[in-house]
Design a protein around this motif. Structure first.
Motif, PDB file in Angstrom:
ATOM      1  N   ARG A 105       0.863  -1.178   0.000  1.00 29.94           N
ATOM      2  CA  ARG A 105       0.000   0.000   0.000  1.00 29.94           C
ATOM      3  C   ARG A 105       0.903   1.232   0.000  1.00 29.94           C
ATOM      4  O   ARG A 105       2.039   1.180   0.476  1.00 29.94           O
ATOM      5  CB  ARG A 105      -0.907   0.037   1.234  1.00 29.94           C
ATOM      6  CG  ARG A 105      -1.852  -1.131   1.345  1.00 29.94           C
ATOM      7  CD  ARG A 105      -2.676  -1.065   2.606  1.00 29.94           C
ATOM      8  NE  ARG A 105      -3.743  -0.072   2.518  1.00 29.94           N
ATOM      9  CZ  ARG A 105      -4.553   0.236   3.527  1.00 29.94           C
ATOM     10  NH1 ARG A 105      -4.409  -0.360   4.701  1.00 29.94           N
ATOM     11  NH2 ARG A 105      -5.507   1.130   3.368  1.00 29.94           N
ATOM     12  N   ALA A 185      -4.416   5.962  -4.115  1.00 26.13           N
ATOM     13  CA  ALA A 185      -5.000   5.540  -2.843  1.00 26.13           C
ATOM     14  C   ALA A 185      -4.066   5.957  -1.717  1.00 26.13           C
ATOM     15  O   ALA A 185      -2.884   5.643  -1.739  1.00 26.13           O
ATOM     16  CB  ALA A 185      -5.188   4.022  -2.829  1.00 26.13           C
ATOM     17  N   CYS A 186      -4.585   6.709  -0.759  1.00 26.81           N
ATOM     18  CA  CYS A 186      -3.719   7.244   0.293  1.00 26.81           C
ATOM     19  C   CYS A 186      -4.170   6.845   1.701  1.00 26.81           C
ATOM     20  O   CYS A 186      -3.639   7.360   2.684  1.00 26.81           O
ATOM     21  CB  CYS A 186      -3.654   8.760   0.188  1.00 26.81           C
ATOM     22  SG  CYS A 186      -5.260   9.568   0.300  1.00 26.81           S
ATOM     23  N   ASP A 187      -5.146   5.930   1.807  1.00 24.46           N
ATOM     24  CA  ASP A 187      -5.648   5.576   3.133  1.00 24.46           C
ATOM     25  C   ASP A 187      -4.617   4.841   3.970  1.00 24.46           C
ATOM     26  O   ASP A 187      -4.733   4.762   5.194  1.00 24.46           O
ATOM     27  CB  ASP A 187      -6.920   4.729   3.009  1.00 24.46           C
ATOM     28  CG  ASP A 187      -6.710   3.485   2.158  1.00 24.46           C
ATOM     29  OD1 ASP A 187      -6.047   3.596   1.108  1.00 24.46           O
ATOM     30  OD2 ASP A 187      -7.191   2.413   2.549  1.00 24.46           O
ATOM     31  N   PRO A 217      -4.570  10.157   5.998  1.00 22.68           N
ATOM     32  CA  PRO A 217      -5.215   9.881   7.286  1.00 22.68           C
ATOM     33  C   PRO A 217      -4.855  10.916   8.338  1.00 22.68           C
ATOM     34  O   PRO A 217      -3.771  11.523   8.307  1.00 22.68           O
ATOM     35  CB  PRO A 217      -4.662   8.501   7.659  1.00 22.68           C
ATOM     36  CG  PRO A 217      -4.313   7.870   6.350  1.00 22.68           C
ATOM     37  CD  PRO A 217      -3.834   9.002   5.481  1.00 22.68           C
TER      38      PRO A 217
END
Length: 407
Positions: A105, A185-187, A217
């Motif tokens: 991720r 996507a940065c979650d 976040p």
């Protein structure tokens, strides 16, 4: 505006041979790693230490000694250190320590104000990861990175982001575009790095940077690095962080100790045309380049047309030169920087695009043909030389009126 000191009139800047010797190379222990420090002092694992040594880092610099332990343990950090003292590798090490290579991720985002800075930072990450690939069984060799800069195909950015690279390095505008459209996507991101934070949080970049900050976040580590901070900026940064640790290594002066600063006066009488001033400055520039023994030089100008023409004239005089500016196509800008790093150019003529964050190892002469817009910009300009403890010369070619502005 800082004073150009020590000062010399043009007759002195004719540069005696002992001054030209200063421009070649030398050690300035006060701004580079010392033999008394080691990467072992940072409690880094043995393989990371080996990777650093393989990349040419034998010992940590003061900013690395101060910041790496704080960053490794998740502290928010505001770091101020002079240009060319190892800030980039500081946050590269922090990121490599914080990223979980086994978790696919995006975990770290590094923002830089210019494409040139972003490309350089990305190259540092890639270089270190390549060192891990040479070590059997080190998962960090599998860390994936992605570079997001304007001027290159968006389609390729989307494709790279689809695999959720561990580390993303980008400029504010292209990064915001990828976040807004959902391509990035940065979650899972837990680390935000602001390289050249003073530039990122001012002018046109600020809104894009704050947007990226808000998309990550809420619980995240923020690390800011620059050579210059205003009190206002420090307050703004503190509001983005949780109890930040401040490492301020150059509050009294941001000038590198190994950079000798001079000015050379151009006579200008009432009614003198700008074209005549430019001609006189170019003649003085050629004289300086002839009198000084230098490896490579950066010449700063603010007028695009002048920069283009000057690079051609220098080349015609036997000093192979190229011009770069933010208005040029990205492919051309990258080609110019590659040629400069590969020593295919003697002189880089540039706007303030390359005034900060760009490491050009062989540059030991900086010449300002135009007055910079601020004291901070002046310090960043001359910081293109005298990096990593070496020596360099900075010469401002000015009229009397411009000298008053510089002071």
């Amino acid at each position: 505006m800082p004073r150009a000191s020590p000062r010399a009139r043009s007759s002195d800047v004719a540069l005696r041979d002992d001054t030209s010797t200063d421009a070649r190379a030398g050690a300035n222990v006060g701004e580079r790693a010392t033999s008394s420090a080691s990467f072992g002092d940072l409690q880094l694992d043995e393989r990371l230490t080996r990777a650093l040594r393989a990349a040419g880092f034998d010992a940590p610099s003061p900013v690395q000694l101060a910041c790496v332990p704080l960053g490794r343990f998740g502290c928010d950090v505001i770091a101020q250190a002079k240009s060319g003292t190892g800030k980039t590798m500081t946050f590269v090490v922090i990121a490599l320590e914080r990223v979980d290579a086994g978790r696919r991720r995006t975990q770290a985002l590094a923002l830089a104000p210019t494409r040139e800075c972003a490309v350089q930072t990305h190259e540092c990450f890639v270089e270190m990861i390549e060192k891990f690939k040479d070590m059997d069984g080190d998962a960090r060799g599998g860390i994936e990175t992605c570079l997001l800069v304007g001027g290159l195909p968006v389609k390729e950015d989307r494709a790279r982001l689809a695999s959720q690279p561990h580390v993303v390095v980008g400029t504010p505008g292209r990064t915001r575009q990828m976040l807004e459209e959902g391509s990035m996507a940065c979650d899972g991101a837990r680390l935000l790095i602001l390289d050249e934070a003073d530039a990122l949080l001012s002018g046109t970049f600020e809104r894009d940077v704050l947007f990226a900050y808000s998309m990550l976040p809420e619980r995240k580590q923020v690390c800011a690095f620059s050579a210059t901070y205003s009190k206002t900026l420090l307050g703004d940064l503190e509001r983005l962080m949780r109890a930040p640790q401040k490492v301020m290594l150059c509050e009294s002066t941001t000038a590198l100790q190994g950079v000798r600063q001079f000015y050379s006066l151009i006579e200008k009488e009432d009614g003198t045309k700008l074209a005549d001033v430019i001609t006189a400055k170019e003649a003085r520039l050629l004289k300086i380049c002839g009198d000084v023994s230098f490896h490579q030089a950066v010449v700063f100008v603010r007028r695009l047309a002048w920069g283009e023409a000057l690079a051609k004239r220098l080349t015609s005089q036997g000093l192979k030169a190229a011009f770069t500016a933010g208005t040029l196509p990205q492919e051309r800008r990258m080609k110019v920087m590659e040629e400069m790093r590969n020593f295919q150019l003697r002189v880089l003529v540039s706007t303030d695009l390359t005034a900060r964050g760009v490491d050009l190892t062989h540059v030991n002469l900086v010449i300002n043909l135009d007055v910079p817009p601020s004291g901070a910009t002046y310090m960043h300009r001359i910081g293109r030389t005298g990096r990593f403890g070496t020596y360099g010369l900075a010469v401002a070619v000015l009229t009397a009126d411009e000298l008053e502005q510089l002071r």
